[in-house]
Scaffold this motif. Sequence first.
Motif, PDB file in Angstrom:
ATOM      1  N   THR A 187      -5.614   8.266 -13.410  1.00 28.87           N
ATOM      2  CA  THR A 187      -5.457   9.159 -12.266  1.00 28.87           C
ATOM      3  C   THR A 187      -4.244   8.774 -11.430  1.00 28.87           C
ATOM      4  O   THR A 187      -4.035   7.603 -11.123  1.00 28.87           O
ATOM      5  CB  THR A 187      -6.713   9.121 -11.379  1.00 28.87           C
ATOM      6  OG1 THR A 187      -7.841   9.547 -12.154  1.00 28.87           O
ATOM      7  CG2 THR A 187      -6.562  10.017 -10.166  1.00 28.87           C
ATOM      8  N   ILE A 188      -3.459   9.767 -11.049  1.00 31.27           N
ATOM      9  CA  ILE A 188      -2.375   9.571 -10.087  1.00 31.27           C
ATOM     10  C   ILE A 188      -2.757  10.301  -8.800  1.00 31.27           C
ATOM     11  O   ILE A 188      -3.581  11.231  -8.822  1.00 31.27           O
ATOM     12  CB  ILE A 188      -1.012  10.058 -10.627  1.00 31.27           C
ATOM     13  CG1 ILE A 188      -1.056  11.548 -10.970  1.00 31.27           C
ATOM     14  CG2 ILE A 188      -0.610   9.240 -11.855  1.00 31.27           C
ATOM     15  CD1 ILE A 188       0.301  12.113 -11.413  1.00 31.27           C
ATOM     16  N   PRO A 189      -2.195   9.891  -7.651  1.00 29.56           N
ATOM     17  CA  PRO A 189      -2.657  10.450  -6.370  1.00 29.56           C
ATOM     18  C   PRO A 189      -2.571  11.959  -6.263  1.00 29.56           C
ATOM     19  O   PRO A 189      -3.413  12.589  -5.618  1.00 29.56           O
ATOM     20  CB  PRO A 189      -1.735   9.769  -5.355  1.00 29.56           C
ATOM     21  CG  PRO A 189      -1.302   8.496  -6.003  1.00 29.56           C
ATOM     22  CD  PRO A 189      -1.199   8.815  -7.457  1.00 29.56           C
ATOM     23  N   HIS A 190      -1.562  12.564  -6.889  1.00 22.74           N
ATOM     24  CA  HIS A 190      -1.369  14.012  -6.778  1.00 22.74           C
ATOM     25  C   HIS A 190      -2.550  14.797  -7.342  1.00 22.74           C
ATOM     26  O   HIS A 190      -2.834  15.904  -6.881  1.00 22.74           O
ATOM     27  CB  HIS A 190      -0.101  14.434  -7.544  1.00 22.74           C
ATOM     28  CG  HIS A 190       1.129  13.689  -7.151  1.00 22.74           C
ATOM     29  ND1 HIS A 190       1.340  12.367  -7.517  1.00 22.74           N
ATOM     30  CD2 HIS A 190       2.220  14.071  -6.442  1.00 22.74           C
ATOM     31  CE1 HIS A 190       2.509  11.972  -7.053  1.00 22.74           C
ATOM     32  NE2 HIS A 190       3.065  12.976  -6.393  1.00 22.74           N
ATOM     33  N   GLU A 191      -3.233  14.261  -8.336  1.00 25.75           N
ATOM     34  CA  GLU A 191      -4.265  15.017  -9.048  1.00 25.75           C
ATOM     35  C   GLU A 191      -5.494  15.291  -8.196  1.00 25.75           C
ATOM     36  O   GLU A 191      -6.187  16.291  -8.409  1.00 25.75           O
ATOM     37  CB  GLU A 191      -4.687  14.267 -10.316  1.00 25.75           C
ATOM     38  CG  GLU A 191      -3.593  14.146 -11.348  1.00 25.75           C
ATOM     39  CD  GLU A 191      -4.052  13.384 -12.569  1.00 25.75           C
ATOM     40  OE1 GLU A 191      -3.660  13.773 -13.692  1.00 25.75           O
ATOM     41  OE2 GLU A 191      -4.808  12.402 -12.419  1.00 25.75           O
ATOM     42  N   VAL A 192      -5.797  14.409  -7.254  1.00 28.39           N
ATOM     43  CA  VAL A 192      -7.054  14.528  -6.516  1.00 28.39           C
ATOM     44  C   VAL A 192      -6.856  14.796  -5.024  1.00 28.39           C
ATOM     45  O   VAL A 192      -7.811  14.760  -4.251  1.00 28.39           O
ATOM     46  CB  VAL A 192      -7.924  13.270  -6.722  1.00 28.39           C
ATOM     47  CG1 VAL A 192      -8.347  13.135  -8.167  1.00 28.39           C
ATOM     48  CG2 VAL A 192      -7.207  12.011  -6.249  1.00 28.39           C
ATOM     49  N   GLY A 193      -5.626  15.053  -4.612  1.00 27.94           N
ATOM     50  CA  GLY A 193      -5.366  15.370  -3.213  1.00 27.94           C
ATOM     51  C   GLY A 193      -5.052  14.183  -2.336  1.00 27.94           C
ATOM     52  O   GLY A 193      -4.830  14.349  -1.123  1.00 27.94           O
ATOM     53  N   TRP A 194      -5.019  12.986  -2.883  1.00 21.20           N
ATOM     54  CA  TRP A 194      -4.705  11.808  -2.080  1.00 21.20           C
ATOM     55  C   TRP A 194      -3.247  11.767  -1.642  1.00 21.20           C
ATOM     56  O   TRP A 194      -2.889  11.005  -0.744  1.00 21.20           O
ATOM     57  CB  TRP A 194      -5.054  10.536  -2.850  1.00 21.20           C
ATOM     58  CG  TRP A 194      -6.431  10.033  -2.548  1.00 21.20           C
ATOM     59  CD1 TRP A 194      -7.126  10.170  -1.380  1.00 21.20           C
ATOM     60  CD2 TRP A 194      -7.280   9.283  -3.429  1.00 21.20           C
ATOM     61  NE1 TRP A 194      -8.364   9.555  -1.484  1.00 21.20           N
ATOM     62  CE2 TRP A 194      -8.478   9.004  -2.727  1.00 21.20           C
ATOM     63  CE3 TRP A 194      -7.152   8.820  -4.733  1.00 21.20           C
ATOM     64  CZ2 TRP A 194      -9.526   8.286  -3.288  1.00 21.20           C
ATOM     65  CZ3 TRP A 194      -8.190   8.105  -5.299  1.00 21.20           C
ATOM     66  CH2 TRP A 194      -9.375   7.842  -4.578  1.00 21.20           C
ATOM     67  N   ILE A 195      -2.417  12.578  -2.264  1.00 22.19           N
ATOM     68  CA  ILE A 195      -1.014  12.581  -1.877  1.00 22.19           C
ATOM     69  C   ILE A 195      -0.859  13.044  -0.427  1.00 22.19           C
ATOM     70  O   ILE A 195       0.081  12.650   0.272  1.00 22.19           O
ATOM     71  CB  ILE A 195      -0.185  13.486  -2.828  1.00 22.19           C
ATOM     72  CG1 ILE A 195       1.306  13.130  -2.758  1.00 22.19           C
ATOM     73  CG2 ILE A 195      -0.427  14.946  -2.581  1.00 22.19           C
ATOM     74  CD1 ILE A 195       1.651  11.808  -3.349  1.00 22.19           C
ATOM     75  N   GLN A 227       6.350  13.977  -7.465  1.00 18.89           N
ATOM     76  CA  GLN A 227       6.511  14.769  -6.248  1.00 18.89           C
ATOM     77  C   GLN A 227       7.783  15.606  -6.288  1.00 18.89           C
ATOM     78  O   GLN A 227       7.789  16.767  -5.864  1.00 18.89           O
ATOM     79  CB  GLN A 227       6.534  13.847  -5.031  1.00 18.89           C
ATOM     80  CG  GLN A 227       6.615  14.565  -3.706  1.00 18.89           C
ATOM     81  CD  GLN A 227       5.342  15.295  -3.343  1.00 18.89           C
ATOM     82  OE1 GLN A 227       4.300  15.048  -3.931  1.00 18.89           O
ATOM     83  NE2 GLN A 227       5.439  16.210  -2.392  1.00 18.89           N
ATOM     84  N   ASN A 228       8.847  15.037  -6.813  1.00 23.24           N
ATOM     85  CA  ASN A 228      10.153  15.699  -6.734  1.00 23.24           C
ATOM     86  C   ASN A 228      10.528  16.485  -7.979  1.00 23.24           C
ATOM     87  O   ASN A 228      11.260  17.488  -7.883  1.00 23.24           O
ATOM     88  CB  ASN A 228      11.245  14.652  -6.462  1.00 23.24           C
ATOM     89  CG  ASN A 228      11.078  13.975  -5.117  1.00 23.24           C
ATOM     90  OD1 ASN A 228      10.683  14.606  -4.146  1.00 23.24           O
ATOM     91  ND2 ASN A 228      11.369  12.684  -5.066  1.00 23.24           N
ATOM     92  N   LEU A 237       0.815  -1.208   0.000  1.00 19.69           N
ATOM     93  CA  LEU A 237       0.000   0.000   0.000  1.00 19.69           C
ATOM     94  C   LEU A 237       0.853   1.263   0.000  1.00 19.69           C
ATOM     95  O   LEU A 237       2.024   1.240   0.376  1.00 19.69           O
ATOM     96  CB  LEU A 237      -0.927   0.012   1.222  1.00 19.69           C
ATOM     97  CG  LEU A 237      -1.824  -1.215   1.428  1.00 19.69           C
ATOM     98  CD1 LEU A 237      -2.696  -1.019   2.665  1.00 19.69           C
ATOM     99  CD2 LEU A 237      -2.680  -1.484   0.196  1.00 19.69           C
ATOM    100  N   THR A 238       0.217   2.373  -0.361  1.00 23.16           N
ATOM    101  CA  THR A 238       0.917   3.655  -0.380  1.00 23.16           C
ATOM    102  C   THR A 238       1.097   4.250   1.010  1.00 23.16           C
ATOM    103  O   THR A 238       1.878   5.179   1.185  1.00 23.16           O
ATOM    104  CB  THR A 238       0.131   4.670  -1.223  1.00 23.16           C
ATOM    105  OG1 THR A 238      -1.207   4.782  -0.683  1.00 23.16           O
ATOM    106  CG2 THR A 238       0.054   4.236  -2.672  1.00 23.16           C
ATOM    107  N   GLN A 239       0.365   3.733   1.985  1.00 20.76           N
ATOM    108  CA  GLN A 239       0.390   4.299   3.332  1.00 20.76           C
ATOM    109  C   GLN A 239       1.342   3.528   4.237  1.00 20.76           C
ATOM    110  O   GLN A 239       1.590   2.344   4.042  1.00 20.76           O
ATOM    111  CB  GLN A 239      -1.016   4.267   3.928  1.00 20.76           C
ATOM    112  CG  GLN A 239      -1.200   5.045   5.210  1.00 20.76           C
ATOM    113  CD  GLN A 239      -0.833   6.501   5.077  1.00 20.76           C
ATOM    114  OE1 GLN A 239       0.328   6.855   5.300  1.00 20.76           O
ATOM    115  NE2 GLN A 239      -1.800   7.341   4.703  1.00 20.76           N
TER     116      GLN A 239
END
Length: 353
Positions: free
Chosen positions: A237-245, A266-267, A95-97
């Motif tokens: 969709t990537i996480p950055h686009e919807v605020g999940w980052i 991110q970088n 997972l990403t978390q």
Amino acid sequence: MEPSTSAAAAASGSQSSPSPDASPGAGPAVPASPLLATPGAVPGEGADESVAAHYGDLFREQRALADGTGIVDLSHRGVVTVTGDDRLAWLHLLLTQHVSELPAHHAAEALVLSAHGHVEHALYLVDDSTTTWIHVEPGTQDALIAYLNSMVFFYRVEVADRTGDTAVVHLPAGSIAETPEGVAVRETAYGRDLFLPRADLEAYAGAHGPLAGFLAYEALRVEGHRPRLGFETDHRTIPHEVGWIETAVHLEKGCYRGQETVARVQNLGKPPRRLVFLHLDGSEVHLPGHGTPVRLTPGADGAEGRQVGFVTTSARHHELGPIALALVKRNTPVDAPLLAGDTAAAQETVVEP
């Protein structure tokens, strides 16, 4: 895509339906909720067809949730459990978390990404010290379980589909409703999600009403700028686009599938799209449906107005009036007047450009 219409949408003044290329679009694989037999209940659509869209008074139901009363039937959502001594360490790898040291009873939000970093699953989880409880979008649990089982290898874990015997129930923030003994609870700033035995759903709802329909819950989700898989997301969709980052990705944890894309964007880069919140012109009778084009107002960028995105979810809010979330191109000016279909819209930034 043209806006869709339905009895539920017409009665409530709110519409939302999943993306045509998103897995929730096929609808839930659970029987209709017994709470649909409540007088005044109107069933939802698509992925939400197994629960009530509303019970006859959308704004009253929204106000009840905003005031910390009421209960929302989320029994159509998929429920997955992971047991075994290695469950958190194993999930941490997938997972990403950061969940390897997740404290008991502490809620977390996480994603499963593709190898290219695109969002495949959104997981809402809590661990009760012996079992990790997860709820996911209706109809997506089978694909998630298949992926998890393919990654077990030598780890001491067991994945189970609990959708058939467990119903998710939402209590709003501030609710004083009791949690039954032995029931796993996922508590966040927005309220509590209870993993309730499905056989107890009717009795619990009857004792802890009033009932609020799914569209009231969705209106408050839109107000809170919270994305939903299959609505605010599509296959790229990537996480950055919807605020999940910010809420579902830990940027300092170890390797997981899709991490290279997350780190690179991110970088070094910027996401191609960004989520925005729209205040819609209240004089329009119909809300723009999912997929409705979002354009710059004519004159802002050429005589016809250039398309810059599309509506993801729209709703009628008891205080804000008609509102929506939309995905637009990253370079869309933050102060540009927009049109959602034929409806004038003023945007608020959710994801910074």
